[in-house]
Design an enzyme around this catalytic site. Structure first.
Site, PDB file in Angstrom:
ATOM      1  N   HIS A 219       0.934  -1.456   0.047  1.00 17.66           N
ATOM      2  CA  HIS A 219      -0.038  -0.098  -0.145  1.00 17.66           C
ATOM      3  C   HIS A 219       0.842   1.295  -0.082  1.00 17.66           C
ATOM      4  O   HIS A 219       1.603   1.406  -0.888  1.00 17.66           O
ATOM      5  CB  HIS A 219      -0.936  -0.066   1.312  1.00 17.66           C
ATOM      6  CG  HIS A 219      -2.033   0.745   1.206  1.00 17.66           C
ATOM      7  ND1 HIS A 219      -2.265   1.637   0.273  1.00 17.66           N
ATOM      8  CD2 HIS A 219      -2.816   1.115   2.053  1.00 17.66           C
ATOM      9  CE1 HIS A 219      -3.591   2.282   0.418  1.00 17.66           C
ATOM     10  NE2 HIS A 219      -3.563   2.114   1.767  1.00 17.66           N
ATOM     11  N   HIS A 258      -1.773  -1.891 -10.247  1.00 15.97           N
ATOM     12  CA  HIS A 258      -2.872  -1.417  -9.389  1.00 15.97           C
ATOM     13  C   HIS A 258      -4.100  -2.296  -9.232  1.00 15.97           C
ATOM     14  O   HIS A 258      -4.418  -3.268 -10.260  1.00 15.97           O
ATOM     15  CB  HIS A 258      -3.281  -0.058  -9.732  1.00 15.97           C
ATOM     16  CG  HIS A 258      -4.053   0.626  -8.671  1.00 15.97           C
ATOM     17  ND1 HIS A 258      -5.289   0.744  -8.509  1.00 15.97           N
ATOM     18  CD2 HIS A 258      -3.635   1.623  -7.756  1.00 15.97           C
ATOM     19  CE1 HIS A 258      -5.766   1.495  -7.227  1.00 15.97           C
ATOM     20  NE2 HIS A 258      -4.482   1.763  -6.908  1.00 15.97           N
ATOM     21  N   ASP A 314       2.699   5.479  -6.553  1.00 14.02           N
ATOM     22  CA  ASP A 314       3.842   5.594  -6.016  1.00 14.02           C
ATOM     23  C   ASP A 314       5.304   5.582  -6.979  1.00 14.02           C
ATOM     24  O   ASP A 314       6.149   5.941  -6.211  1.00 14.02           O
ATOM     25  CB  ASP A 314       3.835   4.328  -5.046  1.00 14.02           C
ATOM     26  CG  ASP A 314       2.998   4.485  -3.929  1.00 14.02           C
ATOM     27  OD1 ASP A 314       3.038   5.471  -3.259  1.00 14.02           O
ATOM     28  OD2 ASP A 314       2.435   3.430  -3.590  1.00 14.02           O
TER      29      ASP A 314
HETATM   30  N1  ACO Z   1       5.417  -6.316 -10.731  1.00 19.11           N
HETATM   31  C1  ACO Z   1       5.454  -7.553 -10.956  1.00 19.11           C
HETATM   32  N2  ACO Z   1       4.287  -8.104 -11.543  1.00 19.11           N
HETATM   33  C2  ACO Z   1       3.108  -7.644 -11.007  1.00 19.11           C
HETATM   34  C3  ACO Z   1       3.097  -6.451 -10.425  1.00 19.11           C
HETATM   35  C4  ACO Z   1       4.176  -5.612 -10.118  1.00 19.11           C
HETATM   36  N3  ACO Z   1       4.175  -4.506  -9.685  1.00 19.11           N
HETATM   37  N4  ACO Z   1       1.759  -6.077 -10.004  1.00 19.11           N
HETATM   38  C5  ACO Z   1       1.025  -7.218 -10.432  1.00 19.11           C
HETATM   39  N5  ACO Z   1       1.706  -8.084 -10.762  1.00 19.11           N
HETATM   40  C6  ACO Z   1       1.462  -9.390 -11.465  1.00 19.11           C
HETATM   41  C7  ACO Z   1       1.283 -10.429 -10.430  1.00 19.11           C
HETATM   42  O1  ACO Z   1       2.306 -11.169  -9.947  1.00 19.11           O
HETATM   43  C8  ACO Z   1      -0.018 -11.151 -11.141  1.00 19.11           C
HETATM   44  O2  ACO Z   1       0.654 -12.248 -11.815  1.00 19.11           O
HETATM   45  P1  ACO Z   1       0.020 -13.716 -11.897  1.00 19.11           P
HETATM   46  O3  ACO Z   1      -1.408 -13.314 -12.394  1.00 19.11           O
HETATM   47  O4  ACO Z   1       0.944 -14.408 -12.956  1.00 19.11           O
HETATM   48  O5  ACO Z   1       0.034 -14.185 -10.494  1.00 19.11           O
HETATM   49  C9  ACO Z   1      -0.702 -10.162 -11.872  1.00 19.11           C
HETATM   50  O6  ACO Z   1       0.309  -9.292 -12.331  1.00 19.11           O
HETATM   51  C10 ACO Z   1      -1.650  -9.658 -11.163  1.00 19.11           C
HETATM   52  O7  ACO Z   1      -1.477  -9.432  -9.951  1.00 19.11           O
HETATM   53  P2  ACO Z   1      -2.676  -8.956  -8.496  1.00 19.11           P
HETATM   54  O8  ACO Z   1      -1.695  -9.059  -7.154  1.00 19.11           O
HETATM   55  O9  ACO Z   1      -3.823  -9.971  -8.895  1.00 19.11           O
HETATM   56  O10 ACO Z   1      -2.782  -7.794  -9.201  1.00 19.11           O
HETATM   57  P3  ACO Z   1      -3.464  -6.950  -8.315  1.00 19.11           P
HETATM   58  O11 ACO Z   1      -4.282  -5.943  -9.202  1.00 19.11           O
HETATM   59  O12 ACO Z   1      -4.488  -7.254  -7.278  1.00 19.11           O
HETATM   60  O13 ACO Z   1      -2.153  -5.995  -7.431  1.00 19.11           O
HETATM   61  C11 ACO Z   1      -0.972  -4.501  -6.419  1.00 19.11           C
HETATM   62  C12 ACO Z   1      -2.313  -4.926  -6.893  1.00 19.11           C
HETATM   63  C13 ACO Z   1      -0.961  -5.278  -5.069  1.00 19.11           C
HETATM   64  C14 ACO Z   1      -0.925  -3.174  -6.053  1.00 19.11           C
HETATM   65  C15 ACO Z   1       0.340  -4.933  -7.010  1.00 19.11           C
HETATM   66  O14 ACO Z   1       0.272  -4.402  -8.626  1.00 19.11           O
HETATM   67  C16 ACO Z   1       1.536  -4.751  -6.522  1.00 19.11           C
HETATM   68  O15 ACO Z   1       1.869  -5.749  -5.748  1.00 19.11           O
HETATM   69  N6  ACO Z   1       2.185  -3.695  -7.031  1.00 19.11           N
HETATM   70  C17 ACO Z   1       3.509  -3.455  -6.423  1.00 19.11           C
HETATM   71  C18 ACO Z   1       3.068  -2.859  -5.063  1.00 19.11           C
HETATM   72  C19 ACO Z   1       2.692  -1.374  -5.155  1.00 19.11           C
HETATM   73  O16 ACO Z   1       3.264  -0.544  -6.051  1.00 19.11           O
HETATM   74  N7  ACO Z   1       1.816  -0.958  -4.342  1.00 19.11           N
HETATM   75  C20 ACO Z   1       1.261   0.454  -4.379  1.00 19.11           C
HETATM   76  C21 ACO Z   1      -0.143   0.258  -5.040  1.00 19.11           C
HETATM   77  S1  ACO Z   1      -0.843   1.743  -4.984  1.00 19.11           S
HETATM   78  C22 ACO Z   1      -1.271   2.266  -3.456  1.00 19.11           C
HETATM   79  O17 ACO Z   1      -1.529   1.242  -2.327  1.00 19.11           O
HETATM   80  C23 ACO Z   1      -1.319   3.559  -2.847  1.00 19.11           C
END
Ligand code: ACO
Length: 387
Positions: A219, A258, A314
């Site tokens: 987050h 996201h 971010d």
């Molecule tokens: N880097 C690499 N791969 C990613 C990333 C990433 N940043 N984000 C998602 N993916 C991949 C996942 O590994 C997943 O692959 P899979 O389907 O083979 O398992 C796929 O994309 C979907 O991932 P989910 O976790 O289902 O996507 P979701 O949309 O739920 O995730 C999240 C959102 C948690 C923010 C994710 O994108 C992430 O971890 N990002 C990095 C952390 C981050 O930047 N957080 C800040 C978010 S904004 C905020 O809270 C203010």
């Protein structure tokens, strides 16, 4: 039995009038106003008023609101002394969470009227900024700087941090950052704030719980991790191999992806431009390195998983704050300084049920996958009989 609705994705839990996200179109709306319009025309104070009161303020309402915010900036002397007793390397988010909670020990925490809740919201908005700036001075062995009533919220925070009135261009950039981070519907920390408020706990308690949620790296904590990544990469030539190696190992690239936006996060769009402008001014490499992180992650994601991925709020805020000379571990607290108004607006909505007449204590259902010992359950064995 398989657990459904992991992470509550897509589950509707309450109505809200505070904000809306269109994840497909990449739009973020605060109380009917497009975030892009607000960043062009508004200030953090006007935006905060809008989020709390459901309309933009008149000149008189804004003046009164700003006066109240200024009056609320001071924190009790005793609180400053207590801060001085903390470990100087304590995580600023832990410190913020503790001292926001402690506000209830100094101020009236009564939470039964909507009118008095606005005063608590003002106290939270002003004092979170002072707590963070004060902590930064204390941990560096410097004198705390008193708030300056001639400055607005963004300028005053920078002044309390660095002891100099900020350059107006820098102040404006920081003010826009605060507007962009102020609200984002039912994100993890806001949902926690609403959940705590649904128990009828008071506002300081709900805000403090939200700060805990914001601290996690999935987050708000991501902006700190982004800057660590940029420093680790260090050079634009190293971006591609660095990102490829991480993604091939299945690691996540912070600042990318996201849960709701399936296109460009509008906040990232604005922050990217601000970061570009600031890099031009300072001559630092961080904007270009970040941009390369963005394009490399997008192409690797396509190659490895056939999926699209976009920057979130971010990615570019990290380099922006770094160029503003803000210590890296204050990236997430600054997010909190801004988001506190969104939390307060939601806490008030949850508590006084203005948009959600059916709000109730949140109580989801768990799927028990623990031990079963037949229809009668497990037989209790005293300590001496256990092997
Ligand atoms: N880097 C690499 N791969 C990613 C990333 C990433 N940043 N984000 C998602 N993916 C991949 C996942 O590994 C997943 O692959 P899979 O389907 O083979 O398992 C796929 O994309 C979907 O991932 P989910 O976790 O289902 O996507 P979701 O949309 O739920 O995730 C999240 C959102 C948690 C923010 C994710 O994108 C992430 O971890 N990002 C990095 C952390 C981050 O930047 N957080 C800040 C978010 S904004 C905020 O809270 C203010």
């Amino acid at each position: 039995m398989e657990t459904k609705n992991i992470g509550l994705r897509g589950i509707e839990v309450a109505d809200t009038k505070v904000s809306n996200i269109d994840g497909e179109k990449g739009k973020l709306i605060y109380r009917g106003y497009d975030i892009l319009d607000l960043t062009k025309n508004s200030t953090y104070e006007e935006t905060a008023y809008l989020l709390l009161h459901d309309n933009l303020p008149t000149k008189q309402q804004l003046d009164e609101f700003k006066t109240k915010l200024k009056e609320a900036r001071f924190i009790p002397k005793q609180m400053q002394i207590n801060m001085g007793n903390w470990r100087k390397d304590a995580d600023p988010m832990d410190m913020l969470q503790a001292f926001v909670s402690a506000l209830a020990g100094y101020y009236d925490e009564e939470f039964s009227s909507k009118e008095s809740s606005y005063d608590k919201a003002i106290n939270l908005i002003s004092k979170t900024a002072t707590i963070i700036a004060s902590w930064n001075r204390i941990r560096n062995g410097l004198e705390i700087i008193d708030p300056d009533p001639s400055l607005d919220h963004a300028g005053n925070f920078l002044y309390m941090m660095f002891g100099e009135k900020p350059d107006p261009e820098i102040e404006k950039i920081f003010d826009i950052c605060l507007i962009l981070h102020a609200e984002h519907t039912f994100n993890a920390s806001t949902f926690i704030a609403r959940q705590v408020a649904s128990t009828r706990a008071h506002m300081y308690s709900a805000a403090s719980a939200a700060i805990g949620a914001l601290s996690g790296e999935l987050h708000g904590g991501a902006n700190y991790e982004v800057m660590r990544m940029l420093l680790d990469i260090g050079d634009i030539e190293k971006v591609e191999p660095w990102i490829k190696e991480k993604m091939e190992k299945g690691e996540r690239i912070m600042g990318m992806g996201h849960a709701v936006y399936k296109t460009y996060d509008p906040r990232a769009q604005v922050l990217k431009e601000l970061s570009r402008k600031l890099a031009e001014k300072t001559g630092e490499p961080w904007y270009k390195i970040t941009e390369k992180v963005e394009t490399t992650t997008i192409s690797e994601m396509k190659k490895l998983k056939g999926k699209d991925i976009y920057p979130n709020v971010d990615l570019y805020s990290a380099s922006l704050y770094y160029m503003l000379k803000i210590p890296m571990d204050l990236n997430t607290p600054i997010f909190a300084i801004s988001r506190v108004v969104g939390w307060a607006a939601h806490i008030i909505e949850e508590k006084f049920a203005e948009a959600a007449p059916k709000t109730a204590l949140y109580r989801p259902k768990a799927v028990y996958v623990g031990k079963y010992c037949g229809p009668e359950g497990c037989e209790y064995k005293t300590l001496d009989l256990r092997k």
